[in-house]
Design a protein around this motif. Structure first.
Motif, PDB file in Angstrom:
ATOM      1  N   GLU A   1       0.821  -1.212   0.000  1.00 52.59           N
ATOM      2  CA  GLU A   1       0.000   0.000   0.000  1.00 52.59           C
ATOM      3  C   GLU A   1       0.856   1.263   0.000  1.00 52.59           C
ATOM      4  O   GLU A   1       0.646   2.175  -0.821  1.00 52.59           O
ATOM      5  CB  GLU A   1      -0.941   0.006   1.212  1.00 52.59           C
TER       6      GLU A   1
ATOM      7  N   ASP B   1       1.483   4.484  -2.733  1.00 53.51           N
ATOM      8  CA  ASP B   1       1.364   5.903  -2.373  1.00 53.51           C
ATOM      9  C   ASP B   1       2.660   6.646  -2.676  1.00 53.51           C
ATOM     10  O   ASP B   1       2.636   7.792  -3.159  1.00 53.51           O
ATOM     11  CB  ASP B   1       1.031   6.037  -0.891  1.00 53.51           C
TER      12      ASP B   1
ATOM     13  N   ARG C   1      -2.979  -6.511  -3.277  1.00 51.67           N
ATOM     14  CA  ARG C   1      -3.013  -5.348  -2.385  1.00 51.67           C
ATOM     15  C   ARG C   1      -2.563  -4.079  -3.122  1.00 51.67           C
ATOM     16  O   ARG C   1      -3.128  -2.992  -2.901  1.00 51.67           O
ATOM     17  CB  ARG C   1      -2.138  -5.603  -1.162  1.00 51.67           C
ATOM     18  N   CYS C   2      -1.557  -4.209  -3.985  1.00 47.15           N
ATOM     19  CA  CYS C   2      -1.123  -3.062  -4.786  1.00 47.15           C
ATOM     20  C   CYS C   2      -2.261  -2.565  -5.669  1.00 47.15           C
ATOM     21  O   CYS C   2      -2.530  -1.351  -5.752  1.00 47.15           O
ATOM     22  CB  CYS C   2       0.069  -3.445  -5.674  1.00 47.15           C
TER      23      CYS C   2
ATOM     24  N   ARG D   1      -5.019  -0.789  -3.664  1.00 48.00           N
ATOM     25  CA  ARG D   1      -4.634   0.551  -3.230  1.00 48.00           C
ATOM     26  C   ARG D   1      -4.535   1.497  -4.420  1.00 48.00           C
ATOM     27  O   ARG D   1      -5.020   2.634  -4.375  1.00 48.00           O
ATOM     28  CB  ARG D   1      -3.279   0.493  -2.505  1.00 48.00           C
TER      29      ARG D   1
ATOM     30  N   SER E   1      -7.839   2.608  -5.779  1.00 45.02           N
ATOM     31  CA  SER E   1      -8.659   3.421  -4.863  1.00 45.02           C
ATOM     32  C   SER E   1      -8.060   4.808  -4.633  1.00 45.02           C
ATOM     33  O   SER E   1      -8.580   5.578  -3.826  1.00 45.02           O
ATOM     34  CB  SER E   1      -8.819   2.700  -3.513  1.00 45.02           C
ATOM     35  N   THR E   2      -6.961   5.119  -5.321  1.00 42.72           N
ATOM     36  CA  THR E   2      -6.324   6.436  -5.180  1.00 42.72           C
ATOM     37  C   THR E   2      -6.197   7.101  -6.543  1.00 42.72           C
ATOM     38  O   THR E   2      -6.307   6.454  -7.585  1.00 42.72           O
ATOM     39  CB  THR E   2      -4.924   6.297  -4.553  1.00 42.72           C
TER      40      THR E   2
END
Length: 379
Positions: free
Chosen positions: A131, A135, A174-175, A178, A181-182
Motif C-alpha cells: 500500500e 502511495d 493489495r497493490c 490501493r 482506490s487512489t
C-alpha cells in the motif's frame, strides 16, 4: 485523463520481435526501447538536457527506495513530482524499491505485511508495504509504477521460489486495490505494471505469468532475472513468459542488461529494458561501441587520436578522441565519467533504434545474429 495506450505496429517474421508505440501523459515511447536509470532522480554524470537532446532518451527510471530516503517525499510533493524536480518532461518509470530492500541482507526482514528495513544512509528503520509503496510512487509522480514484489535471489530452492512468488501475487492484489482506490497527484494518468516472478523454475514462471496476465493491467514486467543466472536460463524463462503475457500490452524485462542481452530479449518479444550497466561501466572505463567493447584504460589507446566511435554519431562520440578520454580516466577527471556515460547511453539508444529499423525492414533476426557476435568482440 487518458490512459496508457500501446499500439503494436509490426511483428518480425522470423522471431518474436515487434515494433510498438506507448502513449503516456508525458509523450510517446517507440518500442523496443532502452530506459536509462536515474536512481536518485539523476542519470549519473549526465545533465537532463544531454539525456534529452544528445542521447535522445524517450523515458528514464527513478528509484523508489532512494527517492523515498532522499530527498524524501515531502520535497518531491512540494516540487510537483519528479518531473518538475529534475526538469525531465518525458515519461518516467519507477521501480518499487523491492530489489533494493531485498538486497540489504541482514538490514531487512520480510513478513506478509511487507519489508522492514534499515536505511543504508543513517540506519533508521522503515517499512515498505504494497500500500505505501503505491502511495510513494504516486507522490514521486511516475507515469509507469511497478508493483511491490519479492525479487527472488539466485540460486534458490524450489520451495523458496514458490513461497516468494505466491507472496508476490498476494502483494499484487493489495497493490491493485490501493492503486485503484487512489488518484494521481499531478493531473496526468499513471499506470501500474505487475511483475512476473518464479526464479528459473518453468512451472512457477508459467503460473506467475498466467496470474499476472489475469489482472489485465496496462503493461507487464518480468522480474527476478539478470540476478546471476546463466544467460541461457534468462532467455529460456523470458521466452516462456512472453508466450503467455498479452500481445497487446508492453512487456518490460527488468534490469537487463548487456547489449547482447537486449538484442536477444527483443527477439523473444520484449519491448522495454533498463540497466545501470552503461553508466556504471562507463565510470570504470568500459565503452560499448558499434565495433565491440573497449577498455579505454589500456595502453593501446594512449596515442589513438581517432574519435571514440565515428560510426555511432553524437557529439561526444565523434568529437573526443580515444587518447583524450583515456587521459581523463587515468587523471581521474570528472569529465571522463561524463563523456564515457553519454557515449555508452548514446550507444544503447542507438542499438534499440537500429533494432527497430531492422524489424521494420523484416531482417531483424539476421542483423541481430551478426550484431551479437560483433558486440562481444574485445577491441
Amino acid at each position: 485523463m487518458s490512459g496508457l495506450k500501446f499500439e503494436l505496429k509490426k511483428k518480425d517474421p522470423q522471431s518474436k520481435a515487434r515494433l510498438g508505440e506507448i502513449t503516456t501523459g508525458h509523450g510517446k515511447i517507440q518500442t523496443p526501447i532502452f530506459m536509462p536509470v536515474g536512481t536518485a532522480g539523476t542519470v549519473k554524470s549526465v545533465h537532463t538536457r544531454e539525456i534529452k537532446e544528445d542521447i535522445n532518451a524517450e523515458i528514464i527510471l527513478g528509484n523508489t527506495y532512494h527517492l523515498y530516503l532522499r530527498p524524501k517525499l515531502e520535497i518531491l510533493e512540494k516540487a510537483g513530482g519528479l518531473h518538475k524536480f529534475n526538469g525531465w518532461d518525458r515519461p518516467i518509470l519507477t521501480d518499487s524499491g523491492g530489489y533494493q530492500v531485498f538486497s540489504l541482507g541482514d538490514m531487512r526482514k520480510i513478513t506478509e505485511e511487507g519489508v522492514l528495513f534499515r536505511s543504508h544512509i543513517d540506519g533508521s528503520k522503515h517499512l515498505f508495504t504494497p500500500e505505501n509503496v503505491m502511495d510513494t510512487q504516486r507522490t514521486i509522480g511516475a507515469d509507469i509504477i511497478m508493483a511491490f514484489d519479492e525479487c527472488t535471489p539466485y540460486p534458490c530452492d524450489y520451495a523458496y521460489a514458490k513461497n516468494s512468488m505466491e507472496r508476490t501475487h498476494r502483494w499484487l492484489q493489495r497493490c491493485v486495490d490501493r492503486f485503484d482506490s487512489t488518484d494521481p497527484k499531478y493531473g496526468y494518468h499513471q499506470s501500474l505494471f505487475p511483475i512476473v516472478q518464479g526464479s528459473t523454475f518453468k512451472d512457477l514462471r508459467i503460473k506467475s505469468a498466467e496470474t499476472i496476465a489475469s489482472f489485465g493491467r496496462e503493461g507487464n514486467a518480468i522480474g527476478g532475472l539478470s540476478v546471476g543466472e546463466p544467460a541461457e536460463d534468462m532467455y529460456e524463462m523470458t521466452d516462456l513468459v512472453t508466450d503467455i503475457l498479452p500481445e497487446d500490452k508492453p512487456r518490460y524485462l527488468m534490469g537487463v542488461g548487456t547489449p547482447a542481452n537486449i538484442l536477444e530479449g527483443i527477439a523473444l518479444g520484449v519491448d522495454m529494458f533498463d540497466c545501470v550497466m552503461p553508466t556504471r561501466n562507463a565510470r570504470n572505463g568500459m565503452l560499448f561501441t558499434t565495433q565491440g567493447v573497449i577498455n579505454i584504460k589500456n595502453l593501446k589507446w594512449a596515442d589513438d587520436f581517432s574519435p571514440i566511435d565515428e560510426e555511432l554519431g553524437g557529439y561526444v562520440s565523434t568529437f573526443y578522441s580515444k587518447a583524450y578520454l583515456r587521459h581523463l580516466i587515468h587523471a581521474k577527471e570528472i569529465l571522463a565519467a561524463q563523456i564515457a556515460s553519454i557515449h555508452n547511453l548514446t550507444f544503447y539508444l542507438w542499438l534499440v533504434r537500429e533494432a527497430r529499423k531492422h524489424i521494420e525492414a523484416g531482417d531483424f533476426r539476421e542483423w541481430k545474429d551478426v550484431m551479437v557476435k560483433k558486440l562481444m568482440t574485445r577491441l
